[in-house]
Enzyme design. Structure first.
Site: not given
Ligand code: F6R
Length: 241
Positions: A137, A135, A67, A142
């Site tokens: 995702h 959440n 992403d 999402e």
């Molecule tokens: C980042 C991404 C997100 C994170 C997720 C967890 O490129 O795609 O899905 O992997 O939000 O983030 P952290 O590791 O900061 O808790």
């Protein structure tokens, strides 16, 4: 399950290197999706410190973006592709020619999504390393994202804006739109490693494992996939079993 923080990163690195070695059994590039966020930072440090000598693997390594923010200039330090360049790709000497990234500044976002779809359709993902949003995702898929979704431009949810505010000095600096690979691409990865760390992830990890499989909780898609390894620390796992 790792008992503590330090063990979490070494366990993640060992499992990742195992997947990389397995993927190397086939010929050609090893195409790997990597996430940003706080969870994988220790893994990246570990790979640089202890596994950089595996040039046989890194020379074939090909980074595929999961992403990235939309509408930013190519040199914007907030771009996930630049974040990963700083934290892992450049330290491991992965050349720009071995990076499939979003063109954040593309004038036509639907053409940009179609370009990524074509890349993913012709060259699948060997290993998807993923993080878990509080959440539920995966990438920027999402809640409500279809399991067969393709690459698309999304508006960040309030949760995601808040989660990313810390990195860029407040909500006002978080770009409001982003590209994400769809679950449809991610679910076809040959191997998947989901990294989950910290007590704030315990509830969502429990729900991912036990709630009904549903687009309301995108991470439940992983229960329909093969070859998924969840690397968790004890704190994240506390509520999950
Ligand atoms: C980042 C991404 C997100 C994170 C997720 C967890 O490129 O795609 O899905 O992997 O939000 O983030 P952290 O590791 O900061 O808790």
């Amino acid at each position: 399950i790792a008992p503590n923080n330090a063990a979490f990163h070494t366990l993640a690195a060992d499992i990742f290197m195992g997947a990389l070695n397995r993927a190397a059994a086939k010929n050609g590039p090893i195409r790997v999706v990597l996430p940003t966020g706080s969870t994988p930072l220790g893994l990246y440090r570990e790979l640089i410190a202890h596994h950089a000598h595996r040039r046989d693997l890194w020379d074939r390594f090909h980074y595929v973006a999961l992403d990235d923010y939309a509408g930013l200039a190519p040199d914007d330090r907030r771009l996930f592709s630049n974040w990963l360049a700083r934290d892992i790709l450049t330290p491991l000497s992965i050349p720009p020619t071995h990076r499939t990234i979003f063109n954040s500044a593309a004038p036509d976002p639907s053409a940009e999504c179609a370009r990524m779809d074509a890349q993913l359709d012709s060259n699948g993902i060997d290993i998807a390393v993923l993080g878990l949003g509080t959440n539920g995702h995966i990438g920027f898929n999402e809640p409500g994202s279809a399991f067969d979704a393709r690459t698309r431009l999304i508006h960040l949810s309030a949760d995601s804006l808040a989660a990313n505010a810390a990195y860029w000095g407040g909500m006002d600096h978080v770009p409001p739109t982003a590209y994400t690979l769809g679950l449809g691409h991610i679910m076809r990865a040959r191997e998947t490693i989901l990294l989950v760390q910290g007590p704030h992830k315990a509830e969502i990890l429990h729900r991912m494992l036990h709630d009904p499989i549903s687009t309301a909780l995108p991470a439940t898609a992983l229960r329909q996939m093969y070859n998924v390894t969840i690397v968790a620390d004890q704190a994240a796992m506390s509520a999950a079993e």
